[in-house]
Design a protein around this motif. Structure first.
Motif, PDB file in Angstrom:
ATOM      1  N   VAL A  61      71.025  24.023 -32.176  1.00 67.11           N
ATOM      2  CA  VAL A  61      71.717  22.773 -32.506  1.00 67.11           C
ATOM      3  C   VAL A  61      72.293  22.908 -33.909  1.00 67.11           C
ATOM      4  CG1 VAL A  61      71.483  20.294 -32.927  1.00 67.11           C
ATOM      5  CG2 VAL A  61      70.262  21.351 -31.013  1.00 67.11           C
ATOM      6  N   ALA A  62      73.582  22.623 -34.052  1.00 69.45           N
ATOM      7  CA  ALA A  62      74.251  22.699 -35.349  1.00 69.45           C
ATOM      8  C   ALA A  62      74.637  21.294 -35.806  1.00 69.45           C
ATOM      9  CB  ALA A  62      75.485  23.591 -35.261  1.00 69.45           C
ATOM     10  N   LEU A  63      74.274  20.974 -37.030  1.00 69.26           N
ATOM     11  CA  LEU A  63      74.535  19.642 -37.594  1.00 69.26           C
ATOM     12  C   LEU A  63      75.336  19.775 -38.879  1.00 69.26           C
ATOM     13  CD1 LEU A  63      70.876  18.309 -37.299  1.00 69.26           C
ATOM     14  CD2 LEU A  63      72.762  17.631 -35.804  1.00 69.26           C
ATOM     15  N   GLY A  64      76.077  18.729 -39.235  1.00 70.96           N
ATOM     16  CA  GLY A  64      76.711  18.736 -40.540  1.00 70.96           C
ATOM     17  C   GLY A  64      78.163  18.334 -40.558  1.00 70.96           C
ATOM     18  N   ASN A  99      77.073  21.982 -30.852  1.00 71.56           N
ATOM     19  CA  ASN A  99      77.621  21.777 -32.196  1.00 71.56           C
ATOM     20  C   ASN A  99      77.945  20.305 -32.391  1.00 71.56           C
ATOM     21  OD1 ASN A  99      79.140  21.751 -34.612  1.00 71.56           O
ATOM     22  ND2 ASN A  99      79.872  23.826 -34.246  1.00 71.56           N
ATOM     23  N   LEU A 100      77.166  19.649 -33.258  1.00 73.65           N
ATOM     24  CA  LEU A 100      77.334  18.221 -33.524  1.00 73.65           C
ATOM     25  C   LEU A 100      77.986  17.957 -34.875  1.00 73.65           C
ATOM     26  CD1 LEU A 100      73.862  16.936 -32.224  1.00 73.65           C
ATOM     27  CD2 LEU A 100      76.047  16.927 -31.026  1.00 73.65           C
ATOM     28  N   GLY A 101      78.623  18.981 -35.442  1.00 68.97           N
ATOM     29  CA  GLY A 101      79.284  18.813 -36.728  1.00 68.97           C
ATOM     30  C   GLY A 101      80.420  17.799 -36.649  1.00 68.97           C
ATOM     31  N   ILE A 102      80.621  17.063 -37.732  1.00 68.30           N
ATOM     32  CA  ILE A 102      81.668  16.037 -37.804  1.00 68.30           C
ATOM     33  C   ILE A 102      82.460  16.233 -39.089  1.00 68.30           C
ATOM     34  CG2 ILE A 102      82.175  13.570 -37.918  1.00 68.30           C
ATOM     35  CD1 ILE A 102      79.578  13.035 -36.430  1.00 68.30           C
ATOM     36  N   PRO A 117      69.110   8.527 -30.452  1.00 69.93           N
ATOM     37  CA  PRO A 117      68.161   9.008 -29.424  1.00 69.93           C
ATOM     38  C   PRO A 117      68.546  10.335 -28.788  1.00 69.93           C
ATOM     39  CG  PRO A 117      68.522   6.652 -29.181  1.00 69.93           C
ATOM     40  CD  PRO A 117      69.489   7.116 -30.219  1.00 69.93           C
ATOM     41  N   GLU A 118      69.822  10.508 -28.415  1.00 72.45           N
ATOM     42  CA  GLU A 118      70.219  11.746 -27.755  1.00 72.45           C
ATOM     43  C   GLU A 118      70.195  12.935 -28.717  1.00 72.45           C
ATOM     44  OE1 GLU A 118      71.223  14.417 -24.849  1.00 72.45           O
ATOM     45  OE2 GLU A 118      70.425  12.378 -24.722  1.00 72.45           O
ATOM     46  N   VAL A 119      70.550  12.681 -29.980  1.00 70.13           N
ATOM     47  CA  VAL A 119      70.495  13.748 -30.980  1.00 70.13           C
ATOM     48  C   VAL A 119      69.045  14.140 -31.227  1.00 70.13           C
ATOM     49  CG1 VAL A 119      71.017  14.374 -33.373  1.00 70.13           C
ATOM     50  CG2 VAL A 119      72.650  13.017 -32.066  1.00 70.13           C
ATOM     51  N   LEU A 120      68.166  13.153 -31.283  1.00 67.30           N
ATOM     52  CA  LEU A 120      66.735  13.425 -31.444  1.00 67.30           C
ATOM     53  C   LEU A 120      66.215  14.293 -30.304  1.00 67.30           C
ATOM     54  CD1 LEU A 120      65.379   9.957 -32.632  1.00 67.30           C
ATOM     55  CD2 LEU A 120      65.303  12.085 -33.933  1.00 67.30           C
ATOM     56  N   GLN A 122      67.899  16.356 -28.407  1.00 61.14           N
ATOM     57  CA  GLN A 122      68.428  17.714 -28.505  1.00 61.14           C
ATOM     58  C   GLN A 122      67.704  18.507 -29.593  1.00 61.14           C
ATOM     59  OE1 GLN A 122      70.456  19.082 -26.437  1.00 61.14           O
ATOM     60  NE2 GLN A 122      71.110  17.287 -25.279  1.00 61.14           N
ATOM     61  N   MET A 123      67.399  17.857 -30.703  1.00 58.37           N
ATOM     62  CA  MET A 123      66.685  18.546 -31.787  1.00 58.37           C
ATOM     63  C   MET A 123      65.270  18.906 -31.374  1.00 58.37           C
ATOM     64  SD  MET A 123      67.967  16.783 -35.365  1.00 58.37           S
ATOM     65  CE  MET A 123      67.075  15.254 -35.063  1.00 58.37           C
ATOM     66  N   GLU A 124      64.642  18.065 -30.580  1.00 57.11           N
ATOM     67  CA  GLU A 124      63.287  18.347 -30.109  1.00 57.11           C
ATOM     68  C   GLU A 124      63.243  19.616 -29.270  1.00 57.11           C
ATOM     69  OE1 GLU A 124      62.078  14.885 -28.014  1.00 57.11           O
ATOM     70  OE2 GLU A 124      61.783  13.664 -29.824  1.00 57.11           O
ATOM     71  N   ASN A 125      64.326  19.894 -28.535  1.00 56.89           N
ATOM     72  CA  ASN A 125      64.369  21.058 -27.650  1.00 56.89           C
ATOM     73  C   ASN A 125      64.947  22.297 -28.324  1.00 56.89           C
ATOM     74  OD1 ASN A 125      63.351  19.568 -25.453  1.00 56.89           O
ATOM     75  ND2 ASN A 125      65.397  18.816 -24.938  1.00 56.89           N
ATOM     76  N   ALA A 126      65.295  22.187 -29.594  1.00 58.48           N
ATOM     77  CA  ALA A 126      65.969  23.287 -30.278  1.00 58.48           C
ATOM     78  C   ALA A 126      64.988  24.367 -30.725  1.00 58.48           C
ATOM     79  CB  ALA A 126      66.738  22.761 -31.485  1.00 58.48           C
ATOM     80  N   ASP A 127      65.433  25.608 -30.616  1.00 57.19           N
ATOM     81  CA  ASP A 127      64.696  26.737 -31.179  1.00 57.19           C
ATOM     82  C   ASP A 127      65.199  27.049 -32.585  1.00 57.19           C
ATOM     83  OD1 ASP A 127      63.164  27.506 -28.723  1.00 57.19           O
ATOM     84  OD2 ASP A 127      65.191  27.807 -27.943  1.00 57.19           O
ATOM     85  N   MET A 128      66.445  26.681 -32.846  1.00 55.24           N
ATOM     86  CA  MET A 128      67.054  26.903 -34.159  1.00 55.24           C
ATOM     87  C   MET A 128      67.993  25.748 -34.477  1.00 55.24           C
ATOM     88  SD  MET A 128      69.689  29.907 -35.398  1.00 55.24           S
ATOM     89  CE  MET A 128      68.635  31.211 -34.756  1.00 55.24           C
TER      90      MET A 128
END
Length: 261
Positions: A61-64, A99-102, A117-120, A122-128
């Motif tokens: 999951v990519a954030l930022g 990729n959730l970058g904005i 909720p949906e971002v949470l 996805q992050m819970e299932n992330a390995d990286m």
């Protein structure tokens, strides 16, 4: 003859000043559009791909902000896509990337995003988890270029660091094991007249960010300042702000060097 010389000098001076103002206007427009533009709304989040053929899927999951989106990379991959390619080549795992970058996102906005909720989920299932954030907080559409000596920088940084702690806490609440790589910021204006002063601010910003990262387990700060320090223009996009494909590749290599294959 003397009159003509004076006239020519005045014309040259006039056009020089005009070109200078046009350059400054263009720089401000570019930063406002590409780096500090109003973030787009988060669209529907695609579900991570399921396991196939019995092979384990590695979920990323990519954030930022725009660096996570890959703004400036003609290939469209950015450093996130480059890392994805490297992982696929060097492991036998299937890899799922979300990729959730904005574009234009600040730490205030990321703090809100990670509570969705949906971002949470996805992050819970992330390995990286990959993160770039803070550039919009610091540069503020170019404003940071002129008030880098202001006492406001301290207040802005403190708010950013508070947001960062909240974001990391939120991530670790739902996922205690994922490796989190936080990519530090560089100074795209290092070659300008105020380059030394802004670099000093950026280095302090990165140092304080790294200290916050160190307070949380398995959150690694990835420095990038040095990658752009000597040949910044070689690694910047035409807007002279975002990395180009070469610049993103440098960042991806730095992150990949920290991965355990």
């Amino acid at each position: 003859m003397s009159f003509l010389n004076k006239h020519v000098i005045r014309l040259i001076t006039f056009f020089s000043v005009l070109l200078c103002f046009l350059w400054l206007f263009g720089l401000g427009w570019t930063i406002n559009k590409y780096y500090a533009a109003k973030p787009t709304k988060l669209g529907p989040v695609q579900k991570a791909s399921q396991k196939e053929d019995g092979k384990k899927t590695m979920n990323i999951v990519a954030l930022g902000d725009s660096l996570t989106k890959g703004m400036g990379d003609d290939t469209g991959k950015g450093y996130v896509g480059d890392i994805l390619d490297q992982i696929k080549k060097r492991t036998h795992k299937q890899v799922s990337l979300l990729n959730l970058g904005i574009n234009g996102q600040t730490s205030d906005q990321l703090r809100i995003q990670v509570q969705q909720p949906e971002v949470l989920r996805q992050m819970e299932n992330a390995d990286m988890i990959l993160i770039t954030i803070g550039g919009n907080d610091l540069f503020r559409g170019g404003e940071g270029l002129v008030d880098y000596k202001s006492e406001n920088i301290s207040a802005i940084e403190n708010k950013y660091l508070d947001n960062l702690r909240n974001i990391f806490t939120q991530i670790r609440k739902g996922n205690a094991t994922a490796n989190v790589f936080f990519v530090g910021i560089y100074n795209p204006f290092i070659n300008l007249r105020t380059g030394k002063e802004t670099s000093k601010v950026v280095r302090q910003w990165n140092y304080d960010t790294a200290e916050v990262c160190a307070d949380f387990p398995k959150i690694v700060f990835v420095p990038t300042f040095d990658l752009f320090e000597l040949k910044v223009n070689d690694y910047l996009y035409s807007d002279k702000f975002h990395p180009n494909s070469k610049g993103y590749h440098l960042i991806a290599e730095r992150v990949a060097a920290l991965l355990t294959w």
